[in-house]
Structures are given as C-alpha cells and as structure tokens.
Write a protein that holds these residues in place. Structure first.
Motif, PDB file in Angstrom:
ATOM      1  N   TYR A  40     -21.627 -65.443 -31.713  1.00  7.01           N
ATOM      2  CA  TYR A  40     -20.916 -65.633 -32.968  1.00  7.01           C
ATOM      3  C   TYR A  40     -19.704 -66.517 -32.725  1.00  7.01           C
ATOM      4  O   TYR A  40     -19.212 -66.643 -31.617  1.00  7.01           O
ATOM      5  CB  TYR A  40     -20.532 -64.300 -33.620  1.00  7.01           C
ATOM      6  CG  TYR A  40     -19.642 -63.409 -32.804  1.00  7.01           C
ATOM      7  CD1 TYR A  40     -18.269 -63.411 -33.000  1.00  7.01           C
ATOM      8  CD2 TYR A  40     -20.169 -62.552 -31.852  1.00  7.01           C
ATOM      9  CE1 TYR A  40     -17.449 -62.587 -32.257  1.00  7.01           C
ATOM     10  CE2 TYR A  40     -19.357 -61.722 -31.109  1.00  7.01           C
ATOM     11  CZ  TYR A  40     -17.998 -61.742 -31.319  1.00  7.01           C
ATOM     12  OH  TYR A  40     -17.194 -60.925 -30.577  1.00  7.01           O
ATOM     13  N   MET A  41     -19.248 -67.148 -33.774  1.00  3.86           N
ATOM     14  CA  MET A  41     -18.134 -68.077 -33.709  1.00  3.86           C
ATOM     15  C   MET A  41     -16.828 -67.305 -33.847  1.00  3.86           C
ATOM     16  O   MET A  41     -16.728 -66.390 -34.655  1.00  3.86           O
ATOM     17  CB  MET A  41     -18.253 -69.102 -34.837  1.00  3.86           C
ATOM     18  CG  MET A  41     -17.289 -70.245 -34.744  1.00  3.86           C
ATOM     19  SD  MET A  41     -17.686 -71.426 -33.451  1.00  3.86           S
ATOM     20  CE  MET A  41     -19.124 -72.217 -34.118  1.00  3.86           C
ATOM     21  N   VAL A  42     -15.849 -67.664 -33.024  1.00  4.59           N
ATOM     22  CA  VAL A  42     -14.524 -67.069 -33.154  1.00  4.59           C
ATOM     23  C   VAL A  42     -13.521 -68.168 -33.476  1.00  4.59           C
ATOM     24  O   VAL A  42     -13.695 -69.324 -33.091  1.00  4.59           O
ATOM     25  CB  VAL A  42     -14.082 -66.307 -31.882  1.00  4.59           C
ATOM     26  CG1 VAL A  42     -14.969 -65.108 -31.633  1.00  4.59           C
ATOM     27  CG2 VAL A  42     -14.034 -67.205 -30.675  1.00  4.59           C
ATOM     28  N   TYR A  43     -12.500 -67.783 -34.193  1.00  2.02           N
ATOM     29  CA  TYR A  43     -11.423 -68.688 -34.565  1.00  2.02           C
ATOM     30  C   TYR A  43     -10.114 -68.031 -34.147  1.00  2.02           C
ATOM     31  O   TYR A  43      -9.483 -67.336 -34.933  1.00  2.02           O
ATOM     32  CB  TYR A  43     -11.456 -68.957 -36.068  1.00  2.02           C
ATOM     33  CG  TYR A  43     -12.757 -69.557 -36.521  1.00  2.02           C
ATOM     34  CD1 TYR A  43     -12.949 -70.930 -36.455  1.00  2.02           C
ATOM     35  CD2 TYR A  43     -13.800 -68.763 -36.981  1.00  2.02           C
ATOM     36  CE1 TYR A  43     -14.165 -71.498 -36.853  1.00  2.02           C
ATOM     37  CE2 TYR A  43     -15.004 -69.319 -37.374  1.00  2.02           C
ATOM     38  CZ  TYR A  43     -15.170 -70.684 -37.313  1.00  2.02           C
ATOM     39  OH  TYR A  43     -16.369 -71.229 -37.705  1.00  2.02           O
ATOM     40  N   PRO A  44      -9.732 -68.239 -32.884  1.00  2.00           N
ATOM     41  CA  PRO A  44      -8.565 -67.525 -32.366  1.00  2.00           C
ATOM     42  C   PRO A  44      -7.280 -67.915 -33.103  1.00  2.00           C
ATOM     43  O   PRO A  44      -7.061 -69.080 -33.423  1.00  2.00           O
ATOM     44  CB  PRO A  44      -8.501 -67.929 -30.900  1.00  2.00           C
ATOM     45  CG  PRO A  44      -9.288 -69.175 -30.794  1.00  2.00           C
ATOM     46  CD  PRO A  44     -10.309 -69.138 -31.889  1.00  2.00           C
TER      47      PRO A  44
END
Length: 70
Positions: A12-16
């Motif tokens: 899954y994509m994370v957006y820190p």
C-alpha cells in the motif's frame, strides 16, 4: 512498475507527514525511515551503506538483502 507493486496483497502507498533528520551523512535517505514509520513496517531491506550503519530505528530493523535471507 509501481502499479505492479500495488497489485501485491501486502502493498500500500504511504504519504509520510514526518520530517526526520536521522541520516546525517545522506539526508535524502530519511524518506525511507519516514515511510517505514508511517507504514508500520518491521524491516527495511537495503543496500544503502548509510541506512545499514543505523542498524535499526524505532524498532525497525535495517538489513542488507543477504542478512534478510539468512
């Protein structure tokens, strides 16, 4: 390439939203730690010498590919 990875079951994509300053020798590597924290991973697998020198960060192990396979 990214779309193929996103098709995997555990991807899954994370957006820190963090702004760490941990890797002093190469600050561009901090993004990997930020993503790992945001994604709640257990291990970072890397060949990057700066990350490998850290060894672990906030409970996240940083291993070379060979170490991971062992």
């Amino acid at each position: 390439m990214i779309s193929a990875l996103m098709d995997l079951e555990n991807s899954y994509m994370v957006y820190p939203d963090l702004n760490l300053q941990v890797v002093r020798e190469d600050p561009d590597d901090d993004i990997f730690l930020e993503c790992a924290l945001q994604g709640r991973v257990e291990v970072i697998i890397s060949g990057d010498e700066h990350l490998l020198k850290i060894g672990s960060f906030k409970g996240i192990h940083i291993l070379s590919p060979v170490e991971f396979l062992q």
